[in-house]
Design a protein around this motif. Structure first.
Motif, PDB file in Angstrom:
ATOM      1  N   LEU A  17       0.852  -1.181   0.000  1.00  0.00           N
ATOM      2  CA  LEU A  17       0.000   0.000   0.000  1.00  0.00           C
ATOM      3  C   LEU A  17       0.888   1.232   0.000  1.00  0.00           C
ATOM      4  O   LEU A  17       1.516   1.552   0.999  1.00  0.00           O
ATOM      5  CB  LEU A  17      -0.917   0.003   1.227  1.00  0.00           C
ATOM      6  CG  LEU A  17      -1.948  -1.109   1.260  1.00  0.00           C
ATOM      7  CD1 LEU A  17      -2.709  -1.084   2.573  1.00  0.00           C
ATOM      8  CD2 LEU A  17      -2.901  -0.982   0.107  1.00  0.00           C
ATOM      9  N   THR A  18       0.953   1.891  -1.121  1.00  0.00           N
ATOM     10  CA  THR A  18       1.753   3.111  -1.233  1.00  0.00           C
ATOM     11  C   THR A  18       1.025   4.268  -0.560  1.00  0.00           C
ATOM     12  O   THR A  18      -0.163   4.178  -0.257  1.00  0.00           O
ATOM     13  CB  THR A  18       1.999   3.462  -2.710  1.00  0.00           C
ATOM     14  OG1 THR A  18       0.719   3.760  -3.307  1.00  0.00           O
ATOM     15  CG2 THR A  18       2.662   2.320  -3.461  1.00  0.00           C
ATOM     16  N   ASP A  19       1.723   5.362  -0.364  1.00  0.00           N
ATOM     17  CA  ASP A  19       1.087   6.549   0.207  1.00  0.00           C
ATOM     18  C   ASP A  19      -0.067   7.021  -0.669  1.00  0.00           C
ATOM     19  O   ASP A  19      -1.102   7.456  -0.160  1.00  0.00           O
ATOM     20  CB  ASP A  19       2.114   7.676   0.388  1.00  0.00           C
ATOM     21  CG  ASP A  19       3.113   7.368   1.493  1.00  0.00           C
ATOM     22  OD1 ASP A  19       2.821   6.500   2.345  1.00  0.00           O
ATOM     23  OD2 ASP A  19       4.187   7.999   1.517  1.00  0.00           O
ATOM     24  N   THR A  20       0.105   6.926  -1.989  1.00  0.00           N
ATOM     25  CA  THR A  20      -0.950   7.349  -2.914  1.00  0.00           C
ATOM     26  C   THR A  20      -2.191   6.491  -2.737  1.00  0.00           C
ATOM     27  O   THR A  20      -3.310   6.998  -2.691  1.00  0.00           O
ATOM     28  CB  THR A  20      -0.460   7.267  -4.379  1.00  0.00           C
ATOM     29  OG1 THR A  20       0.678   8.100  -4.520  1.00  0.00           O
ATOM     30  CG2 THR A  20      -1.544   7.669  -5.353  1.00  0.00           C
ATOM     31  N   ARG A  22      -2.974   4.636  -0.020  1.00  0.00           N
ATOM     32  CA  ARG A  22      -3.538   4.903   1.309  1.00  0.00           C
ATOM     33  C   ARG A  22      -4.347   6.202   1.315  1.00  0.00           C
ATOM     34  O   ARG A  22      -5.421   6.264   1.903  1.00  0.00           O
ATOM     35  CB  ARG A  22      -2.436   4.987   2.351  1.00  0.00           C
ATOM     36  CG  ARG A  22      -1.865   3.656   2.745  1.00  0.00           C
ATOM     37  CD  ARG A  22      -0.841   3.830   3.873  1.00  0.00           C
ATOM     38  NE  ARG A  22      -0.013   2.675   4.005  1.00  0.00           N
ATOM     39  CZ  ARG A  22      -0.374   1.540   4.575  1.00  0.00           C
ATOM     40  NH1 ARG A  22      -1.595   1.411   5.060  1.00  0.00           N
ATOM     41  NH2 ARG A  22       0.459   0.524   4.664  1.00  0.00           N
ATOM     42  N   ALA A  23      -3.815   7.222   0.651  1.00  0.00           N
ATOM     43  CA  ALA A  23      -4.504   8.523   0.611  1.00  0.00           C
ATOM     44  C   ALA A  23      -5.814   8.436  -0.150  1.00  0.00           C
ATOM     45  O   ALA A  23      -6.743   9.210   0.116  1.00  0.00           O
ATOM     46  CB  ALA A  23      -3.598   9.585  -0.012  1.00  0.00           C
ATOM     47  N   HIS A 116      -4.702  -4.321   1.798  1.00  0.00           N
ATOM     48  CA  HIS A 116      -5.496  -3.502   2.711  1.00  0.00           C
ATOM     49  C   HIS A 116      -6.381  -4.398   3.585  1.00  0.00           C
ATOM     50  O   HIS A 116      -6.489  -4.187   4.804  1.00  0.00           O
ATOM     51  CB  HIS A 116      -6.340  -2.519   1.890  1.00  0.00           C
ATOM     52  CG  HIS A 116      -7.363  -1.780   2.668  1.00  0.00           C
ATOM     53  ND1 HIS A 116      -7.056  -0.873   3.663  1.00  0.00           N
ATOM     54  CD2 HIS A 116      -8.721  -1.822   2.592  1.00  0.00           C
ATOM     55  CE1 HIS A 116      -8.178  -0.379   4.168  1.00  0.00           C
ATOM     56  NE2 HIS A 116      -9.201  -0.936   3.539  1.00  0.00           N
ATOM     57  N   GLU A 119      -4.308  -6.011   6.269  1.00  0.00           N
ATOM     58  CA  GLU A 119      -4.025  -5.059   7.347  1.00  0.00           C
ATOM     59  C   GLU A 119      -5.247  -4.879   8.243  1.00  0.00           C
ATOM     60  O   GLU A 119      -5.127  -4.827   9.467  1.00  0.00           O
ATOM     61  CB  GLU A 119      -3.603  -3.705   6.782  1.00  0.00           C
ATOM     62  CG  GLU A 119      -2.199  -3.670   6.252  1.00  0.00           C
ATOM     63  CD  GLU A 119      -1.773  -2.276   5.814  1.00  0.00           C
ATOM     64  OE1 GLU A 119      -2.553  -1.306   5.950  1.00  0.00           O
ATOM     65  OE2 GLU A 119      -0.636  -2.146   5.325  1.00  0.00           O
TER      66      GLU A 119
END
Length: 171
Positions: A17-20, A22-23, A116, A119
């Motif tokens: 899960l990249t920051d992009t 996740r955002a 995701h 997690e």
């Protein structure tokens, strides 16, 4: 039922899960029901010629799903690219639906949503994620196996064909 993973399977993981990504994730609300339905119908349309009918997710009650399940949406900018529908059970997290818009298929977003879900399962104290798919969706089965899912069983339904039940133990 416990799955023991081989060394190669234990290393299998979904797309990080990249920051992009996740955002771009957020929980669906009742106002999103039409978008959830439309994206799911578009994502599953490719399977209609394969099985000769609309797959179950194309006709699900998304008013109910958004109300009773965890439906997380992945937006890329202002565009809804993908979603994952999940339902926590006593001993596992059930993935009910993963849908990626046709324009975004093949870019790892479905795999990221599987990550995701893993997690989320861990955050809920669950050690297993389960899902099921149509036995004719061989590309999906291959993907799930690639990221560490194992086939637990297959059931043949006279009206709907084979259902493949899969799970992944979380380490």
């Amino acid at each position: 039922m416990q799955n023991k993973l081989s060394p190669s399977e234990s290393l299998a993981s979904p797309t990080p899960l990249t920051d992009t990504i996740r955002a771009g994730l957020r929980r669906a609300t009742p106002a999103d029901t039409t978008a959830v339905r439309d994206l799911t119908r578009a994502a599953y349309a490719k399977w209609v010629p394969v099985i000769g009918r609309e797959p179950g997710p194309m006709n699900a009650d998304y008013d109910l799903a958004v109300r009773d399940h965890m439906v997380d949406l992945l937006h890329l900018g202002s565009e809804l690219a993908a979603l994952i529908e999940m339902r926590p059970e006593v001993d596992h997290l059930l993935i009910v639906n993963v849908a990626v818009s046709p324009a975004h298929q093949g870019h790892g977003y479905g795999r990221a949503l599987l990550g995701h879900a893993e997690e989320l399962a861990r955050s809920l104290g669950l050690e297993e994620v389960r899902l099921y798919t149509n036995g004719s969706f061989t590309d999906n089965i291959k993907l799930y196996k690639h990221v560490g899912y194992r086939v637990d069983r297959e059931e043949v339904h006279p009206q709907f064909g084979a259902a493949v039940y899969m799970s992944k133990r979380l380490i």
